[in-house]
Scaffold this active site. Structure first.
Site, short mmCIF file in Angstrom:
data_model
loop_
_atom_site.label_atom_id
_atom_site.label_comp_id
_atom_site.label_asym_id
_atom_site.label_seq_id
_atom_site.Cartn_x
_atom_site.Cartn_y
_atom_site.Cartn_z
N SER A 61 0.81 -1.22 0.00
CA SER A 61 0.00 0.00 0.00
C SER A 61 0.85 1.28 0.00
CB SER A 61 -0.96 0.00 1.20
OG SER A 61 -0.23 -0.11 2.39
N CYS A 96 2.14 -11.77 12.50
CA CYS A 96 2.90 -11.15 13.60
C CYS A 96 1.95 -10.65 14.69
CB CYS A 96 3.80 -10.03 13.08
SG CYS A 96 2.90 -8.71 12.27
N1 SAH Z 1 7.47 -8.19 4.11
C1 SAH Z 1 7.99 -6.91 4.53
C2 SAH Z 1 7.31 -6.37 5.77
C3 SAH Z 1 5.81 -6.23 5.67
S1 SAH Z 1 5.10 -5.25 6.91
C4 SAH Z 1 9.49 -7.00 4.72
O1 SAH Z 1 10.05 -8.11 4.66
O2 SAH Z 1 10.12 -5.97 4.95
C5 SAH Z 1 3.50 -5.05 6.28
C6 SAH Z 1 3.40 -4.14 5.06
O3 SAH Z 1 2.05 -4.15 4.61
C7 SAH Z 1 3.73 -2.68 5.31
O4 SAH Z 1 4.72 -2.28 4.40
C8 SAH Z 1 2.43 -1.91 5.04
O5 SAH Z 1 2.64 -0.67 4.38
C9 SAH Z 1 1.70 -2.86 4.14
N2 SAH Z 1 0.24 -2.81 4.20
C10 SAH Z 1 -0.55 -2.59 5.25
N3 SAH Z 1 -1.87 -2.73 4.93
C11 SAH Z 1 -1.89 -3.06 3.61
C12 SAH Z 1 -2.93 -3.38 2.69
N4 SAH Z 1 -4.21 -3.39 3.08
N5 SAH Z 1 -2.59 -3.69 1.44
C13 SAH Z 1 -1.30 -3.70 1.04
N6 SAH Z 1 -0.27 -3.43 1.87
C14 SAH Z 1 -0.56 -3.11 3.13
#
Ligand code: SAH
Length: 396
Positions: A250, A339
């Site tokens: 997002s 998490c």
């Molecule tokens: N896999 C990543 C960490 C993910 S943390 C790594 O290894 O670094 C979760 C992520 O989901 C965040 O970057 C956040 O911006 C995104 N996010 C949160 N809600 C979302 C949604 N509804 N759709 C897409 N992305 C989303």
């Protein structure tokens, strides 16, 4: 010192050295302790149990500093604890392939409310509770003096602060601060981290070893990195031999940094397709367009910060995993994570099993994943275990 008396039969967790006292266990408070003030906790019979930091606005009313009646909570109590935590990370620090790791992990390191992440010679600190805030000066003093670090930056802008009745606190604290993102190394991969504008303290350090597993297991074909942030899993998979990746996220800024991270690792830009949007919507679009992937990583944000939101979180996990199963080619691999502290490993596995059933796929778990050594779990504090992952192979 102000005394807190517990209700009858509520002393057991403290006797087992669990570090939290919930507001519902408190019978009486003698006086009006200030936020973070040190208080003594006694059983209903008046027996001394522990000493901790009082938090008037939080459901977790007291976080324990010590179970030793003779240990004073004064100017000097916190330094040895932080130093012990730093020392226990030395094995990681000594490994040249890893320059970013969690140096202090709150309750697990005996310092509730304190999180410290290390990015090269920069430390990023979060003071998340009234107790940690109370000892701010002492904490920052130790962190500034502890070896090899040239700058200290604060990112106390987590929701946890609000639950404690604390305002956000963000900005430079000490030393030299880099202009813009810093570069870190993670098991041979290079990443840019922005401690100022990034999420949390800048990088999801807890997924380090799981990225390494993706790199080791994933071969060929196409990856869908759902909730990609700055492309940690994407870079790992591409370096592991996956041909192309679709990153779904997002945050536009995070996707831009994912592109920069590809370049930093010598990976051609055209191997990444980025979609900025809501995963719940975009996964359906991909399904409707008939897209298929060989490897899918699903790493959503915390859907259930506390156990009260478990029902809603379970629906979220089920939905997203069901869509993932539908997007996987036969024989494909799913790396799926949660998490949420409120969703335990068994429940998570059950949700994913239900999703597979509804998607009409047969699949095997081939590995259980968790959090790395720099995010330890104190045996007396099982809540410290929050990250769980499953590696699933769908039948070919
Ligand atoms: N896999 C990543 C960490 C993910 S943390 C790594 O290894 O670094 C979760 C992520 O989901 C965040 O970057 C956040 O911006 C995104 N996010 C949160 N809600 C979302 C949604 N509804 N759709 C897409 N992305 C989303």
């Amino acid at each position: 010192m102000i005394q807190i008396r517990l209700k009858p039969k509520r002393e057991k967790p403290l006797l087992q050295r669990h570090p939290w006292v919930f507001s519902g266990a408190v019978d009486s408070v003698e006086g009006v302790p200030e936020p973070g003030e040190t208080v003594d906790v006694c059983s209903s019979a008046g027996e001394w149990l522990a000493r901790g930091a009082y938090s008037p606005h939080s459901q977790i009313r007291i976080r324990i500093w010590t179970w030793e009646e003779s240990e004073a909570i004064d100017e000097s109590f916190i330094a040895p604890r932080i130093q012990r935590a730093l020392l226990s990370r030395e094995r990681l620090a000594g490994v040249p392939e890893v320059t970013a790791y969690r140096e202090v992990f709150a309750e697990s390191d005996g310092v509730p409310g304190l999180v410290v992440d290390r990015y090269g010679d920069l430390r990023v600190v979060q003071l998340l509770t009234a107790g940690a805030e109370r000892w701010r000066r002492q904490i920052l003093d130790v962190l500034a003096k502890a070896g090899e670090c040239r700058g200290l930056y604060e990112r106390s802008d987590s929701d946890a602060r609000a639950l404690e009745g604390l305002a956000e606190s963000v900005g430079p604290l000490w030393g030299e601060l880099p202009q813009g993102p810093v570069e870190i190394k993670e098991n041979g991969l290079r990443f840019l981290v922005d401690p100022v504008a990034g999420q949390k303290t800048g990088f999801y350090l807890d997924q380090r070893e799981n990225r390494t597993r993706v790199r080791a297991i994933a071969r060929g074909g196409e990856l869908l990195d759902c909730f990609s942030y700055t492309g940690g899993f994407t870079v790992a998979a591409l370096r592991g031999g996956v041909e192309r990746a679709l990153a779904l996220e997002s945050s536009v800024a995070a996707l831009e940094m994912a592109r920069a991270n590809l370049a930093l690792n010598g990976l051609a830009d055209d191997r990444l397709e980025g979609i900025a949007g809501d995963a719940f919507v975009e996964l359906r679009r991909l399904r409707d367009r008939g897209r298929q992937f060989d490897v899918i990583v699903v790493d959503p944000p915390r859907f259930a910060p506390t156990s009260s939101q478990v029902q809603r979180a379970a629906r979220g996990y089920k939905d997203i995993n069901l869509l993932a199963f539908k997007l996987l080619r036969p024989g494909g691999l799913l790396f799926t994570f949660s998490c949420s502290g409120g969703v335990g490993p068994d429940l998570f596995q059950k949700i994913v099993a239900d999703a597979a059933l509804d998607a009409g796929v047969k699949a095997n778990i081939i590995e259980w994943l968790g959090q790395p050594a720099d995010h330890p779990v104190a045996l007396s504090f099982p809540e410290g275990r929050y990250l769980k992952g499953l590696v699933i192979r769908v039948e070919g």
